[in-house]
Design a protein around this motif. Structure first.
Motif, short mmCIF file in Angstrom:
data_model
loop_
_atom_site.label_atom_id
_atom_site.label_comp_id
_atom_site.label_asym_id
_atom_site.label_seq_id
_atom_site.Cartn_x
_atom_site.Cartn_y
_atom_site.Cartn_z
N ALA A 275 0.83 -1.21 0.00
CA ALA A 275 0.00 0.00 0.00
C ALA A 275 0.86 1.26 0.00
O ALA A 275 0.48 2.28 -0.59
CB ALA A 275 -0.94 0.00 1.20
N ASP A 276 2.02 1.20 0.64
CA ASP A 276 2.94 2.35 0.69
C ASP A 276 3.92 2.38 -0.48
O ASP A 276 4.84 3.19 -0.50
CB ASP A 276 3.72 2.34 2.02
CG ASP A 276 2.86 2.71 3.20
OD1 ASP A 276 1.92 3.51 3.03
OD2 ASP A 276 3.12 2.19 4.31
N ASP A 277 3.76 1.47 -1.44
CA ASP A 277 4.59 1.38 -2.64
C ASP A 277 6.06 1.11 -2.31
O ASP A 277 6.95 1.59 -2.99
CB ASP A 277 4.44 2.65 -3.50
CG ASP A 277 5.01 2.45 -4.89
OD1 ASP A 277 4.95 1.32 -5.41
OD2 ASP A 277 5.56 3.43 -5.45
N ILE A 278 6.29 0.32 -1.27
CA ILE A 278 7.64 -0.09 -0.90
C ILE A 278 7.93 -1.46 -1.52
O ILE A 278 9.03 -1.73 -1.97
CB ILE A 278 7.80 -0.16 0.64
CG1 ILE A 278 7.54 1.21 1.27
CG2 ILE A 278 9.16 -0.70 1.03
CD1 ILE A 278 8.54 2.28 0.94
N VAL A 279 6.92 -2.31 -1.55
CA VAL A 279 7.04 -3.67 -2.08
C VAL A 279 6.09 -3.83 -3.25
O VAL A 279 4.97 -3.31 -3.25
CB VAL A 279 6.73 -4.71 -0.98
CG1 VAL A 279 6.61 -6.11 -1.55
CG2 VAL A 279 7.80 -4.68 0.11
N SER A 280 6.54 -4.55 -4.25
CA SER A 280 5.74 -4.87 -5.41
C SER A 280 5.29 -6.33 -5.33
O SER A 280 6.08 -7.20 -4.95
CB SER A 280 6.57 -4.65 -6.68
OG SER A 280 5.91 -5.14 -7.81
N ARG A 281 4.05 -6.59 -5.68
CA ARG A 281 3.51 -7.95 -5.69
C ARG A 281 3.13 -8.29 -7.13
O ARG A 281 2.32 -7.60 -7.75
CB ARG A 281 2.27 -8.04 -4.81
CG ARG A 281 1.62 -9.40 -4.78
CD ARG A 281 0.32 -9.32 -3.96
NE ARG A 281 -0.25 -10.62 -3.73
CZ ARG A 281 -1.09 -11.25 -4.54
NH1 ARG A 281 -1.46 -10.69 -5.69
NH2 ARG A 281 -1.56 -12.43 -4.23
N LYS A 282 3.75 -9.34 -7.65
CA LYS A 282 3.45 -9.76 -9.03
C LYS A 282 2.89 -11.17 -9.00
O LYS A 282 3.53 -12.09 -8.51
CB LYS A 282 4.72 -9.71 -9.87
CG LYS A 282 4.48 -10.00 -11.33
CD LYS A 282 5.72 -9.79 -12.16
CE LYS A 282 5.42 -10.04 -13.63
NZ LYS A 282 6.60 -9.87 -14.46
N SER A 283 1.68 -11.31 -9.52
CA SER A 283 1.07 -12.64 -9.56
C SER A 283 1.04 -13.14 -11.00
O SER A 283 0.86 -12.38 -11.94
CB SER A 283 -0.34 -12.60 -8.98
OG SER A 283 -1.14 -11.69 -9.67
N TYR A 284 1.24 -14.45 -11.12
CA TYR A 284 1.28 -15.09 -12.43
C TYR A 284 0.05 -15.96 -12.58
O TYR A 284 -0.38 -16.61 -11.64
CB TYR A 284 2.55 -15.95 -12.55
CG TYR A 284 3.81 -15.13 -12.51
CD1 TYR A 284 4.38 -14.65 -13.68
CD2 TYR A 284 4.42 -14.82 -11.31
CE1 TYR A 284 5.55 -13.89 -13.65
CE2 TYR A 284 5.59 -14.07 -11.27
CZ TYR A 284 6.14 -13.60 -12.44
OH TYR A 284 7.27 -12.85 -12.41
N ASP A 285 -0.49 -15.96 -13.77
CA ASP A 285 -1.68 -16.76 -14.08
C ASP A 285 -1.27 -18.20 -14.37
O ASP A 285 -1.20 -18.61 -15.52
CB ASP A 285 -2.39 -16.16 -15.29
CG ASP A 285 -3.86 -15.93 -15.03
OD1 ASP A 285 -4.32 -16.24 -13.92
OD2 ASP A 285 -4.54 -15.45 -15.95
N GLU A 286 -0.96 -18.92 -13.31
CA GLU A 286 -0.52 -20.30 -13.45
C GLU A 286 -1.28 -21.17 -12.45
O GLU A 286 -1.92 -20.67 -11.55
CB GLU A 286 0.99 -20.42 -13.11
CG GLU A 286 1.88 -19.62 -14.00
CD GLU A 286 3.33 -19.66 -13.53
OE1 GLU A 286 3.60 -20.19 -12.44
OE2 GLU A 286 4.18 -19.15 -14.27
N ILE A 287 -1.15 -22.46 -12.64
CA ILE A 287 -1.72 -23.40 -11.69
C ILE A 287 -0.58 -24.30 -11.23
O ILE A 287 0.01 -24.98 -12.06
CB ILE A 287 -2.87 -24.21 -12.30
CG1 ILE A 287 -3.94 -23.26 -12.73
CG2 ILE A 287 -3.33 -25.28 -11.33
CD1 ILE A 287 -5.29 -23.78 -12.99
N PRO A 288 -0.25 -24.32 -9.97
CA PRO A 288 -0.79 -23.48 -8.89
C PRO A 288 -0.35 -22.02 -9.05
O PRO A 288 0.67 -21.75 -9.70
CB PRO A 288 -0.16 -24.09 -7.63
CG PRO A 288 1.09 -24.73 -8.09
CD PRO A 288 0.84 -25.18 -9.50
N PRO A 289 -1.11 -21.11 -8.46
CA PRO A 289 -0.79 -19.69 -8.59
C PRO A 289 0.60 -19.39 -8.02
O PRO A 289 1.03 -19.99 -7.05
CB PRO A 289 -1.86 -18.99 -7.75
CG PRO A 289 -2.94 -19.99 -7.60
CD PRO A 289 -2.30 -21.34 -7.68
N ARG A 290 1.28 -18.46 -8.65
CA ARG A 290 2.61 -18.05 -8.20
C ARG A 290 2.59 -16.54 -8.00
O ARG A 290 2.14 -15.78 -8.86
CB ARG A 290 3.65 -18.43 -9.25
CG ARG A 290 5.06 -18.00 -8.87
CD ARG A 290 6.11 -18.60 -9.80
NE ARG A 290 5.88 -18.32 -11.20
CZ ARG A 290 6.71 -17.64 -11.98
NH1 ARG A 290 7.83 -17.16 -11.49
NH2 ARG A 290 6.43 -17.46 -13.26
#
Length: 124
Positions: free
Chosen positions: A65-80
């Motif tokens: 929320a404070d733009d310190i960490v980035s979260r990247k999710s991949y459309d895979e199974i299982p999710p990454r």
């Protein structure tokens, strides 16, 4: 995520900085991600000894929320999902390093103990 009932009354830039990267776990998460670059949730949890899933999850959400960490999710199974520091997050590292240097200089004087290094920074 916990939401405060009252708005923060930040009157000084230092208060903002301490709110963003202060606390027991935020600085540790930042330092681990600075060292490892990109980590999945389970890898990050393994690096942080004694943190619960609830605390890690809340900490990551706050840092995102404070733009310190980035979260990247991949459309895979299982999710990454991978976490890394943003440019703003990387910019806080010299500040945290300075705090670490200062703390190590005075910790021994006040406690007569050597400071155990977390091994995530280049403290000498």
């Amino acid at each position: 995520m916990y939401h405060k009932k009252l708005e923060s009354d930040i009157r000084c830039p230092l208060e903002y900085g301490l709110e963003v990267f202060g606390g027991k776990w935020k600085s540790r998460v930042i330092c681990v991600l600075a060292d490892k670059k990109i980590l999945r949730y389970s890898e990050l949890r393994a690096e942080l000894v004694n943190i619960t899933d609830a605390v890690l999850s809340t900490t990551l959400k706050a840092l995102i929320a404070d733009d310190i960490v980035s979260r990247k999710s991949y459309d895979e199974i299982p999710p990454r999902v991978e976490y890394s520091l943003t440019e703003k997050g990387l910019s806080v590292m010299p500040i945290l390093q300075s705090i670490c240097d200062w703390s190590c200089a005075f910790y021994k004087k006040e406690t007569d103990k050597e400071s155990s290094q977390c091994m995530k920074c280049d403290h000498k």
